[in-house]
Design a protein around this motif. Structure first.
Motif, PDB file in Angstrom:
ATOM      1  N   MET A  61       0.813  -1.188   0.000  1.00 34.09           N
ATOM      2  CA  MET A  61       0.000   0.000   0.000  1.00 34.09           C
ATOM      3  C   MET A  61       0.860   1.257   0.000  1.00 34.09           C
ATOM      4  SD  MET A  61      -3.296   0.451   0.087  1.00 34.09           S
ATOM      5  CE  MET A  61      -4.553   1.550   0.534  1.00 34.09           C
ATOM      6  N   SER A  62       2.001   1.235   0.674  1.00 36.31           N
ATOM      7  CA  SER A  62       2.847   2.419   0.734  1.00 36.31           C
ATOM      8  C   SER A  62       3.447   2.744  -0.630  1.00 36.31           C
ATOM      9  CB  SER A  62       3.941   2.247   1.786  1.00 36.31           C
ATOM     10  OG  SER A  62       4.911   1.334   1.330  1.00 36.31           O
ATOM     11  N   ASN A  63       3.706   1.745  -1.452  1.00 36.21           N
ATOM     12  CA  ASN A  63       4.221   1.979  -2.800  1.00 36.21           C
ATOM     13  C   ASN A  63       3.181   2.728  -3.621  1.00 36.21           C
ATOM     14  OD1 ASN A  63       5.884   1.928  -4.977  1.00 36.21           O
ATOM     15  ND2 ASN A  63       5.309  -0.119  -5.611  1.00 36.21           N
ATOM     16  N   SER A  64       1.913   2.350  -3.487  1.00 35.26           N
ATOM     17  CA  SER A  64       0.827   3.017  -4.195  1.00 35.26           C
ATOM     18  C   SER A  64       0.692   4.454  -3.702  1.00 35.26           C
ATOM     19  CB  SER A  64      -0.478   2.258  -3.973  1.00 35.26           C
ATOM     20  OG  SER A  64      -1.552   2.943  -4.566  1.00 35.26           O
ATOM     21  N   ASN A  65       0.852   4.663  -2.397  1.00 40.27           N
ATOM     22  CA  ASN A  65       0.759   5.997  -1.812  1.00 40.27           C
ATOM     23  C   ASN A  65       1.876   6.893  -2.348  1.00 40.27           C
ATOM     24  OD1 ASN A  65      -0.164   8.068  -0.218  1.00 40.27           O
ATOM     25  ND2 ASN A  65       0.798   7.334   1.648  1.00 40.27           N
TER      26      ASN A  65
ATOM     27  N   MET B 258       3.438   6.498  -5.189  1.00 40.29           N
ATOM     28  CA  MET B 258       3.175   6.732  -6.600  1.00 40.29           C
ATOM     29  C   MET B 258       2.120   7.824  -6.749  1.00 40.29           C
ATOM     30  SD  MET B 258       1.829   4.144  -9.523  1.00 40.29           S
ATOM     31  CE  MET B 258       3.259   3.166  -9.885  1.00 40.29           C
ATOM     32  N   ASP B 259       1.094   7.799  -5.924  1.00 39.85           N
ATOM     33  CA  ASP B 259       0.059   8.825  -5.961  1.00 39.85           C
ATOM     34  C   ASP B 259       0.645  10.206  -5.676  1.00 39.85           C
ATOM     35  OD1 ASP B 259      -1.883   6.967  -6.570  1.00 39.85           O
ATOM     36  OD2 ASP B 259      -2.627   6.790  -4.504  1.00 39.85           O
TER      37      ASP B 259
END
Length: 99
Positions: free
Chosen positions: A1-5, A7-8
């Motif tokens: 989830m932190s990777n997606s955060n 990237m966002d």
């Protein structure tokens, strides 16, 4: 989830930078159009002023069209080679014609 955060956040930062860039480009375009418009208006105004000046000279001197062509060339040359505009040179020529 932190990777997606992360990237966002990166996408958001890139989007903001892109928005700033395009706003700057748009503003630069507006300024360019404004300055070009001013230049064209000034150029047309100067040309109209010179034509009016030359018409006055022709009326005062009763010069023929060939004489006016020579005077027009002279006034333009003076405008190009001196610190005065062609219109100012025409004004001075008119003063001399009236003397």
């Amino acid at each position: 989830m932190s990777n997606s955060n992360g990237m966002d956040k990166g996408i958001k930062a890139l989007s903001q930078a892109s928005d700033k860039f395009f706003k700057t480009v748009a503003k630069g375009g507006e300024v360019a159009v404004e300055k070009t418009t001013e230049f064209i208006k000034d150029s047309v105004s100067a040309g109209m002023g010179l034509e009016s000046q030359m018409n006055s000279i022709q009326t005062i001197t009763m010069s023929s069209s060939s004489e006016m062509k020579r005077l027009y060339s002279l006034v333009r040359k003076m405008g190009e080679t001196t610190g005065y505009s062609a219109e100012v040179a025409g004004q001075e020529l008119e003063r001399m014609a009236m003397a």
